[in-house]
Design an enzyme around this catalytic site. Structure first.
Site, PDB file in Angstrom:
ATOM      1  N   ARG A 121       0.832  -1.215   0.000  1.00  0.00           N
ATOM      2  CA  ARG A 121       0.000   0.000   0.000  1.00  0.00           C
ATOM      3  C   ARG A 121       0.865   1.263   0.000  1.00  0.00           C
ATOM      4  O   ARG A 121       0.860   2.068   0.908  1.00  0.00           O
ATOM      5  CB  ARG A 121      -0.961  -0.020   1.194  1.00  0.00           C
ATOM      6  CG  ARG A 121      -1.895  -1.214   1.095  1.00  0.00           C
ATOM      7  CD  ARG A 121      -2.985  -1.178   2.093  1.00  0.00           C
ATOM      8  NE  ARG A 121      -4.036  -0.225   1.728  1.00  0.00           N
ATOM      9  CZ  ARG A 121      -5.118  -0.047   2.494  1.00  0.00           C
ATOM     10  NH1 ARG A 121      -5.249  -0.709   3.614  1.00  0.00           N
ATOM     11  NH2 ARG A 121      -6.058   0.820   2.151  1.00  0.00           N
ATOM     12  N   ASP A 305     -13.711  -4.468  -1.235  1.00  0.00           N
ATOM     13  CA  ASP A 305     -14.094  -4.486   0.193  1.00  0.00           C
ATOM     14  C   ASP A 305     -15.248  -5.432   0.472  1.00  0.00           C
ATOM     15  O   ASP A 305     -15.627  -5.618   1.628  1.00  0.00           O
ATOM     16  CB  ASP A 305     -14.487  -3.072   0.665  1.00  0.00           C
ATOM     17  CG  ASP A 305     -13.282  -2.155   0.673  1.00  0.00           C
ATOM     18  OD1 ASP A 305     -13.478  -0.935   0.802  1.00  0.00           O
ATOM     19  OD2 ASP A 305     -12.153  -2.651   0.524  1.00  0.00           O
ATOM     20  N   ILE A 327      -7.135  -5.773  -6.909  1.00  0.00           N
ATOM     21  CA  ILE A 327      -6.778  -4.493  -6.278  1.00  0.00           C
ATOM     22  C   ILE A 327      -5.643  -4.652  -5.268  1.00  0.00           C
ATOM     23  O   ILE A 327      -4.680  -3.883  -5.280  1.00  0.00           O
ATOM     24  CB  ILE A 327      -8.010  -3.854  -5.578  1.00  0.00           C
ATOM     25  CG1 ILE A 327      -9.175  -3.697  -6.566  1.00  0.00           C
ATOM     26  CG2 ILE A 327      -7.632  -2.534  -4.914  1.00  0.00           C
ATOM     27  CD1 ILE A 327      -8.967  -2.657  -7.643  1.00  0.00           C
ATOM     28  N   ARG A 397     -13.368  -1.712  13.342  1.00  0.00           N
ATOM     29  CA  ARG A 397     -12.846  -0.579  12.555  1.00  0.00           C
ATOM     30  C   ARG A 397     -13.879  -0.109  11.542  1.00  0.00           C
ATOM     31  O   ARG A 397     -13.949   1.057  11.206  1.00  0.00           O
ATOM     32  CB  ARG A 397     -11.575  -0.989  11.791  1.00  0.00           C
ATOM     33  CG  ARG A 397     -10.366  -1.193  12.645  1.00  0.00           C
ATOM     34  CD  ARG A 397      -9.124  -1.345  11.818  1.00  0.00           C
ATOM     35  NE  ARG A 397      -8.938  -0.172  10.943  1.00  0.00           N
ATOM     36  CZ  ARG A 397      -7.960  -0.093  10.046  1.00  0.00           C
ATOM     37  NH1 ARG A 397      -7.133  -1.101   9.875  1.00  0.00           N
ATOM     38  NH2 ARG A 397      -7.826   0.984   9.308  1.00  0.00           N
TER      39      ARG A 397
END
Ligand code: EPZ
Length: 423
Positions: A121, A305, A327, A397
């Site tokens: 990332r 996601d 991704i 989260r």
């Protein structure tokens, strides 16, 4: 650390209300750094990442209150332009403060966000964009030092439609007088919500006929008030969950068209749906769940996601399913845990092959990221027996009160902390 005890096999029925989008409210909260005027945000979910972002704003000098879903941010003396590593290491999205701080101070020192479970990332796209505005970017002992005598509007083509880079560069450009054009930008609905807020603050941002983001930056921006868009990932997660448990669940206060690919995939898998203007009703069914082949992609493609949650659903399909995760380089962490529950999944680099099984069995498992953690919740609710999920903080989260929402549907999910609670 909290754990979940999940009782499998219970019938779920009822309504889940989607909360405000985590991935919209985080950048929008950061946009408050662009002004010293009061900034009010409604429908903010009470999540760990939101609380971390509020700590970051406070550390930078803002006065912040968070009450019943509304965050109020006001200036409290001069803003700082350096961020403590303690906060950055908890959440990659803290790097989004770079754009606003650079635009306001022409100088900012931000700890480089490390990698995370999903992969390296990097933030190269963010930094290249700042350089195009005229900033110098140096990395020194784990920090990025941004500095610029003057920032100029620019025409920037992103090498990949990065969500974070699009938002970071948009926010920076909003305070650079003149016309900036961003090409090959992310098109996620969260970007539209950030755009709406920046326009309310006085920026002029629109998408031109070539799909490029045009930002007419200003010398100053005003405070504003906004209500966050519905969380399409939370909504989609509960839709997949209902399909997996063959429940009768209506997800309300959502934006169905933000989940259009998911709805198509659920219908292709044989899941009956009723889609309204602001709800999706996932209906019970007793026909076989059909295996599908999905490939994650930037919006409007299948959301990365929602990929781990989809994997948990396909674990019970009637045949062989496939997932191509384009991704992130390491987003199959839920797979080995699902295999421990009896799933038949083989992963190789970005490809996962899932051979559906008749039944999963409860086991002691561990979450390693927020969406993978929710996938384990889905599997636990389908499994025979009880599942214990460790490291529930990952789920916290991105999901507000998951056990409350699930138990209201008839589930039996108990949160406990073995270090504290006698259980
Ligand atoms: C946002 O992360 C979301 N987070 C992520 O959601 C989501 O998975 C991701 O977008 C993709 O949709 C927030 O919005 C807070 P990216 P972001 O920049 O902005 C590479 C969740 O579960 N990349 O679009 O960090 C990167 O490594 C979280 O809610 C570069 O190479 O995602 C990744 O492979 C997880 N260089 C890909 O692009 C860069 O400078 C997509 O990253 C930036 C990104």
């Amino acid at each position: 650390m909290d754990r979940f005890l999940v009782e499998g096999g219970r019938k779920l029925k009822g309504t889940v209300k989607a909360g405000g989008s985590k991935n919209a409210c985080l950048p929008i909260l950061v946009a408050s750094l662009l002004t010293d005027e009061p900034f009010v945000l409604h429908r903010v979910p009470n999540l760990r990442d939101v609380r971390t972002t509020l700590k970051i704003l406070t550390a930078l000098g803002k006065k912040v209150t968070f009450q019943d879903g509304t965050v109020t941010i006001t200036a409290d003396g001069a803003l700082k332009n350096t961020l403590p590593y303690e906060l950055v290491k908890q959440m990659r999205a803290s790097f989004w403060v770079a754009g606003p701080l650079l635009a306001r101070f022409r100088e900012a020192v931000i700890p480089l966000p490390g990698g995370c479970a999903l992969g390296a990332r990097p933030v190269d796209i963010h930094l290249k964009g700042f350089e195009r505005f005229g900033a110098a970017c140096q990395t020194e002992s784990g920090n990025v030092i941004l500095s610029a005598d003057k920032l100029e509007p620019a025409k920037i083509t992103l090498r990949f439609p990065s969500v974070g880079a699009t938002q970071n560069l948009m926010m920076c450009a909003a305070l650079i007088p003149g016309e900036t054009v961003l090409e090959n930008v992310a098109k996620e609905p969260e970007i539209d919500d950030v755009t709406a807020v920046l326009n309310k603050m006085g920026a002029e941002i629109f998408t031109d006929d070539k799909g490029r983001l045009v930002i007419r930056g200003q010398h100053t921006l005003h405070g504003t008030e906004h209500t966050v868009v519905a969380d399409r990932i939370e909504s989609g997660s509960y839709m997949i969950l209902s399909a997996a448990v063959r429940g009768d669940v209506r997800v309300e206060d959502c934006v169905p068209e933000h989940n259009s690919i998911l709805l198509e995939c659920l219908q292709e898998a044989g899941v009956p749906l009723e889609v309204g203007p602001d709800y999706v009703h996932v209906k019970p069914y007793d026909t076989p769940l059909k295996p599908t082949r999905i490939k994650t992609a930037p919006y409007p493609g299948f959301a990365t996601d929602l990929q781990p949650q989809w994997m948990a659903l396909m674990a019970l399909a009637d045949g062989a399913a496939e997932i191509d995760e384009t991704i992130f380089e390491n987003r199959f962490m839920a797979a080995p845990e699902l295999v421990r529950m009896g799933a038949d999944i083989v992963t190789e680099k970005t490809l996962a092959r899932i051979n559906g099984v008749k039944e999963l069995s409860g086991a002691h498992v561990m979450a390693s990221d927020l969406r993978g953690g929710f996938a384990l919740l889905i599997a636990g609710l389908c499994a025979k027996g009880t599942t214990e999920i460790e490291r529930v903080y990952h789920i916290d989260r991105g999901y507000e009160d998951p056990e409350g929402k699930l138990n209201a549907l008839g589930a039996k999910v108990t949160r406990y902390n073995p270090d504290k609670d006698e259980f």
